[in-house]
Design an enzyme around this catalytic site. Structure first.
Site, PDB file in Angstrom:
ATOM      1  N   GLU A   4     -73.403   8.622  28.826  1.00 40.41           N
ATOM      2  CA  GLU A   4     -72.371   8.651  29.722  1.00 40.41           C
ATOM      3  C   GLU A   4     -72.873   8.048  31.275  1.00 40.41           C
ATOM      4  O   GLU A   4     -72.820   8.636  32.297  1.00 40.41           O
ATOM      5  CB  GLU A   4     -71.680   9.849  30.271  1.00 40.41           C
ATOM      6  CG  GLU A   4     -71.119  10.602  28.950  1.00 40.41           C
ATOM      7  CD  GLU A   4     -70.368  12.062  29.153  1.00 40.41           C
ATOM      8  OE1 GLU A   4     -71.276  12.737  29.559  1.00 40.41           O
ATOM      9  OE2 GLU A   4     -69.401  12.378  29.003  1.00 40.41           O
TER      10      GLU A   4
ATOM     11  N   CYS B 131     -62.861  18.919  32.074  1.00 41.30           N
ATOM     12  CA  CYS B 131     -63.861  18.017  33.004  1.00 41.30           C
ATOM     13  C   CYS B 131     -63.105  17.168  33.783  1.00 41.30           C
ATOM     14  O   CYS B 131     -62.856  17.615  35.056  1.00 41.30           O
ATOM     15  CB  CYS B 131     -64.796  17.348  31.960  1.00 41.30           C
ATOM     16  SG  CYS B 131     -65.992  16.177  32.935  1.00 41.30           S
TER      17      CYS B 131
HETATM   18 ZN    ZN Z   1     -64.975  14.207  33.535  1.00 42.02          ZN
END
Ligand code: ZN
Length: 548
Positions: free
Chosen positions: A306, A386
């Site tokens: 990520e 998240c």
């Molecule tokens: Zn996130």
């Protein structure tokens, strides 16, 4: 920056620390753009979010000694709860809600019951019999990450309601972290997911407890020095530990972690006046916004880890996590507060309107986790962990991003960064002033500011000249003005304001054709059409405007 040196310099205050955002309770949104969205977040998003917090709430009950059945949360799950509590706090700052506050107070009671006697509070760790701040798993654990979000939620809940029960829990947990790292027998280290760094600076601002600032400085200073053992084969850059701060030229690794780290560094620069932090913040800012950000303000294209990629690595189908966009908004806000420059707010506006806003559906109950530019066949998902609570907590802070108050010498300053209809109440030393803003921005190019004050007040009104705006007309009390923006990018009107005074802007918003920097392979032979928020101030940026 070894720890011993840090301890000798706690509590320094920068000369420009007076510039501060206004409390959300002083900003009223009353427009056709943001007000309906905020209503949706309050009335639909917040009630909808409770369902997805059941894992966290079960874990809290278990930690509090209550019998529970069902699956419990994971290592970073508590951050979802805290991001939600922060979202709720911003909503309560705008409109109190006794029912919501009672539910939150029940959660706070559970948190207090689950907190360890020494103050440690990460119920995933205690429920599973793991080691707090495990030195063999600091890069992968989330002790500091969840504590940072707890602190931020606690500060905002206290600010919104005056209830300091959660702040007491947060301070007790922060004290435990200080003792763990900097107390007798403490050992250097840091959580691999940055967040605690900036939260501790904010906690210091609220409490003036120098140990919080000291711990933040230590957590930043220990990076890149081999103080944390990688648990897996992820590169140290993933958790911003490849080289010490002074040697970091670019933001690398996991984009959300990196941006949270950069925000903490900018916060430390603002709070301490330390040039090392300031220079690092500028290196991170330039590397991110000039060479690693898409036209819509998204960052972090690599799905693996990520992560940020190389300069100009900006594919259309990149990963671009929503949390990274939220992180960039906060980084841009800190850079504005640090430097008072309009180009920071240009980036903030671009990211907020183009990379964050669409993350929550108009109905308020569906979300985007990632923001690829090419989005065919990519349906909204609804994992609600998240990113979703991060999106809501960011979007409810529009009023905070829009204004800041400070002074230059004895002269009070009011900064306007975003054009949002409604009003702001500014408590200047000479008296309180209300500035009403009439606009249908971004649909309409007219913005009118009207001053309401019982007595004349001298202050400098700094209005951001948007970097994307090449033609603007200004009128003060209906008289045309030829005021040029200052070096920081603001039109400054330093005068004695009387009741009924008005300033009107017309910000020409033609459609502009954008051509990408030639190094961006994915964009060769393509153009983007854009109207409104973007920045010509970034001369070396990833896009160039041409006339259609
Ligand atoms: Zn996130």
């Amino acid at each position: 920056m070894p720890g011993a040196r840090l301890r000798s310099r706690p509590g320094e205050v920068a000369a420009d620390a007076q510039l501060e955002p206004l409390p959300l309770a002083r900003v009223e949104l009353r427009d056709s753009f943001w007000m309906p969205k905020h209503r949706v977040y309050r009335e639909r998003t917040i009630p909808h979010s409770w369902f997805y917090l059941q894992w966290e709430l079960r874990a809290l009950r278990r930690a509090a000694g209550q019998p529970v059945e069902g699956e419990l949360n994971g290592t970073w799950g508590e951050a979802n709860l805290y991001k939600f509590l922060e979202t709720a706090a911003y909503a309560l700052a705008q409109e109190r809600d006794p029912v919501l506050e009672r539910r939150i107070d029940e959660v706070i009671a559970l948190l207090a019951a689950g907190q360890q006697p020494d103050g440690y509070l990460h119920v995933y760790v205690t429920n599973n019999g793991k080691i707090p701040w495990d030195p063999d798993f600091l890069d992968g654990s989330h002790d500091g990450y969840v504590l940072g979000h707890l602190i931020e939620a606690a500060i905002e809940y206290h600010a919104a309601t005056g209830n300091r029960a959660l702040l007491d829990v947060a301070c007790k947990a922060a004290d435990q972290a200080w003792r763990h790292f900097l107390g007798p027998g403490g050992r250097p280290g840091f959580c691999g997911h940055a967040e605690l760094e900036m939260a501790l600076v904010e906690l210091y601002r609220v409490t003036r407890e120098p140990r919080y600032l000291e711990l933040s400085r230590a957590l930043v200073g220990w990076r890149g020095r081999g103080k944390v053992k990688p648990f897996s084969d992820t590169p140290r850059a993933y958790f911003q530990d490849a080289v010490p701060l002074r040697a970091q030229r670019t933001l690398e690794g996991h984009a959300v972690r990196a941006l949270f780290f950069a925000t903490g560094v900018a916060d430390l620069a603002r709070e301490t006046g330390d040039g090392d932090y300031r220079l690092a913040a500028h290196r991170f800012w330039d590397s991110t916004t000039l060479r690693r950000m898409t036209v819509t303000g998204s960052v972090g294209p690599r799905r693996e880890h990520e992560a940020f990629g190389e300069d100009y690595e900006l594919p259309h189908d990149g990963y671009y996590e929503s949390c990274a966009a939220c992180g960039l908004v906060d980084f841009a806000h800190r850079m504005f507060l640090l430097e008072r420059r309009a180009d920071s707010a240009d980036v903030l506006e671009r990211v907020l309107y183009n990379a964050v806003l669409h993350g929550i559906s108009l109905g308020g109950t569906n979300t985007y986790y990632c923001n690829p530019l090419r989005d065919r066949d990519h349906l909204r998902d609804n994992c609600w962990v998240c990113c979703p609570p991060n999106l809501s907590r960011t979007l409810l802070q529009v009023g905070r991003y829009a204004y800041a108050r400070g002074h230059t010498g004895a002269r009070p300053d009011l900064y306007v960064n975003l054009f949002v209809g409604g009003s702001v109440q500014v408590p200047f030393p000479a008296g309180e002033v209300t500035v009403r803003v009439e606009t249908d921005y971004p649909w309409d190019e007219r913005v009118t500011f009207r001053v309401a004050t019982p007595a004349p007040v001298a202050f400098a009104l700094h209005v951001r000249k948007p970097g994307w705006c090449e033609q603007a007309r200004l009128e003060l009390n209906s008289a045309p003005q030829d005021t040029l923006p200052d070096d920081a990018g603001y039109w400054c009107f330093d005068r004695t304001w009387k009741d009924g005074d008005s300033l009107q802007l017309r910000l020409a918003m033609p459609v502009v054709r954008l051509v990408a920097h030639p190094n961006i392979a994915a964009c060769r032979g393509q153009v983007a059409l854009q109207r409104g928020p973007w920045s010509t101030a970034l001369k070396d940026s990833t896009t160039t405007a041409t006339r259609p």
